[in-house]
Design a protein around this motif. Structure first.
Motif, mmCIF file in Angstrom:
data_model
loop_
_atom_site.group_PDB
_atom_site.id
_atom_site.type_symbol
_atom_site.label_atom_id
_atom_site.label_comp_id
_atom_site.label_asym_id
_atom_site.label_seq_id
_atom_site.Cartn_x
_atom_site.Cartn_y
_atom_site.Cartn_z
ATOM 1 N N LEU A 100 0.812 -1.216 0.000
ATOM 2 C CA LEU A 100 0.000 0.000 0.000
ATOM 3 C C LEU A 100 0.847 1.267 0.000
ATOM 4 N N ALA A 101 2.146 1.142 0.216
ATOM 5 C CA ALA A 101 3.033 2.301 0.096
ATOM 6 C C ALA A 101 3.153 2.748 -1.353
ATOM 7 N N GLU A 102 2.776 1.880 -2.305
ATOM 8 C CA GLU A 102 2.898 2.187 -3.725
ATOM 9 C C GLU A 102 1.608 2.726 -4.335
ATOM 10 N N VAL A 103 0.515 2.742 -3.579
ATOM 11 C CA VAL A 103 -0.753 3.162 -4.165
ATOM 12 C C VAL A 103 -0.841 4.675 -4.210
ATOM 13 N N THR A 104 -1.766 5.165 -5.015
ATOM 14 C CA THR A 104 -1.994 6.610 -5.106
ATOM 15 C C THR A 104 -2.607 7.113 -3.804
ATOM 16 N N PRO A 105 -2.473 8.404 -3.509
ATOM 17 C CA PRO A 105 -3.035 8.930 -2.256
ATOM 18 C C PRO A 105 -4.560 8.813 -2.182
ATOM 19 N N GLU A 106 -5.228 8.823 -3.334
ATOM 20 C CA GLU A 106 -6.686 8.778 -3.327
ATOM 21 C C GLU A 106 -7.185 7.389 -2.912
ATOM 22 N N GLN A 107 -8.069 7.360 -1.953
ATOM 23 C CA GLN A 107 -8.689 6.129 -1.495
ATOM 24 C C GLN A 107 -10.205 6.318 -1.480
ATOM 25 N N ILE A 108 -10.929 5.291 -1.900
ATOM 26 C CA ILE A 108 -12.385 5.350 -1.954
ATOM 27 C C ILE A 108 -12.956 4.553 -0.782
ATOM 28 N N PHE A 109 -13.733 5.215 0.050
ATOM 29 C CA PHE A 109 -14.402 4.521 1.147
ATOM 30 C C PHE A 109 -15.608 3.783 0.583
ATOM 31 N N LEU A 110 -15.559 2.458 0.582
ATOM 32 C CA LEU A 110 -16.626 1.656 -0.008
ATOM 33 C C LEU A 110 -17.767 1.378 0.956
#
Length: 322
Positions: A66-76
Motif C-alpha cells: 500500500l506504500a505504492e498506491v496513489t493517495p486517493e482512497q475510496i471509502f466503499l
C-alpha cells in the motif's frame, strides 16, 4: 429479495455508510483501524485469489504494497462493521507487460506483484465476475466504477480548473468556482423483445464470432425507459414494440452504466438493421436458444455469462422472469 436481484453485481446488502463520507475524522479513524481492509485495483483490475473459487483480496491497511498506491482512497462502506477502502496501484508497471491484451473484449492476462503471493493476481473483472460472491462482486464493481469516474473527471466541467477529491472519494470539488461533481451512472435499457416463441437478438462489430445478445442502448435526456426501449429497437432493428415492462437492473462498471432490463412485445416481425448501430439481428426460437445455452447451436453463441442479457435469457427459457 426478488429473484431478479440475484443478477451479477445485483447487490449484497453492503453497508455503504454514506453518512461517514463527509466526516473526515471518522474516515481517518477508519483508515487506521486494525480491522479495516483495502481492496486493491490495478488499471481497473481487482486483486483476487486465482482459481475457479476466486475471492476478492482484502489487505490490511499497513501492508507494504500500500506504500505504492496513489493517495486517493475510496471509502466503499462497512463489511461486518469493518471499513473497506478501494486503493489504486496503477502506477506499478509489471515486467514484460503485454499491453495488447489490456482493455480488450475479454482480457485473459493476469498480473502478479512481486510483494504478494503468487496466488494473488490482478484479473479483468468481466472474466472473473461470475466466480465472485455477491459481496465480492459488489465491492469490486463499486471500486472499479468510482476509480474509473475519477480518471476521466479530473477537471471541473463548469470552469475547467483541476478539481479535488472529497467526501472519501465520492465527490470532486472545484477550488476555483466551488462546483461539486459526483460519480455518474449512465442509464441503459437492454431489451428482451419477444414475438410468440421467439426473442430478438443482435450482435455488434468486434464481438467474438457467432456471439449474439439482446439489443441495448442509452436512455436519452427527457426520455422514459419505455420510450427508450421502443426507440432503440426501432432504430437498430426496425421492429416496432408495444407493451414494455421492467424486469431487473444491473450495475455495469464498464465503464459506468446501470442496465435496466426490460421486456417488450414486438408488434412487427420484419427486421431492417441499422449497420451503423449493429452488425446483424435475427429472431431466435426458445428451442434454438436452448441449443445455444448448451453449446450445441451450430452458429450462435449466447450472451456473456454474468451479463444481464444472459440472466434475462436464461430466466426467459426457465419461465421464471419476475
Amino acid at each position: 429479495m426478488r429473484h431478479a436481484e440475484t443478477v451479477t453485481f445485483g447487490g449484497s446488502g453492503l453497508d455503504r455508510a454514506g453518512e461517514l463520507r463527509d466526516d473526515s475524522a471518522s474516515i481517518e479513524a477508519a483508515r487506521t483501524s486494525a480491522d479495516t481492509r483495502a481492496i486493491v485495483f490495478w488499471r481497473g483490475k481487482p486483486l483476487i485469489t486465482s482459481g475457479d473459487t476466486a475471492e476478492l483480496v482484502r489487505l490490511p491497511m499497513d501492508h507494504a504494497i500500500l506504500a505504492e498506491v496513489t493517495p486517493e482512497q475510496i471509502f466503499l462502506g462497512r463489511e461486518d462493521g469493518a471499513a473497506r477502502f478501494a486503493v489504486d496501484l496503477s502506477a506499478w508497471e509489471p515486467p514484460d507487460l503485454d499491453t495488447e491484451m489490456l482493455g480488450g473484449f475479454l482480457d485473459p492476462s493476469e498480473q502478479s506483484h512481486p510483494a504478494l503471493p503468487a496466488t494473488m493476481v490482478f484479473a479483468e473483472l468481466r472474466r472473473v465476475m461470475t466466480w465472485l460472491s455477491p459481496r465480492d462482486a459488489e465491492l469490486a464493481a463499486t471500486g472499479k466504477a468510482v476509480f474509473g469516474w475519477h480518471e476521466t473527471h479530473k477537471f471541473c466541467s463548469k470552469c475547467g480548473a483541476k478539481s479535488q477529491i472529497s467526501q472519501a472519494g465520492w465527490q470532486r470539488r472545484c477550488p476555483d468556482c466551488g462546483a461539486s461533481h459526483f460519480p455518474r451512472t449512465d442509464p441503459v435499457v437492454i431489451m428482451l423483445i419477444t414475438h410468440g416463441n421467439r426473442v430478438l437478438m443482435g450482435r455488434s462489430p468486434g464481438w467474438p464470432e457467432g456471439m449474439y445478445s439482446l439489443l441495448a442502448g442509452f436512455v436519452e435526456p427527457g426520455e422514459t425507459l419505455e420510450a427508450a426501449v421502443r426507440r432503440e429497437v426501432l432504430e437498430e432493428a426496425g421492429v416496432q414494440v408495444g407493451a414494455v415492462g421492467y424486469l431487473a437492473s444491473q450495475p455495469w462498471p464498464f465503464p459506468a452504466s446501470l442496465m435496466f432490463g426490460c421486456s417488450g412485445q414486438a408488434l412487427s416481425e420484419e427486421i431492417i438493421i441499422d449497420p451503423v448501430e449493429i452488425e446483424d439481428a435475427l429472431w431466435i426460437s426458445r428451442e434454438e436458444m436452448m441449443l445455444a445455452f448448451s453449446g450445441d447451436h451450430p452458429t450462435m453463441l449466447p450472451a456473456r455469462k454474468g451479463a444481464i442479457a444472459h440472466f434475462l435469457l436464461e430466466n426467459w427459457l426457465a419461465d421464471r422472469l419476475d
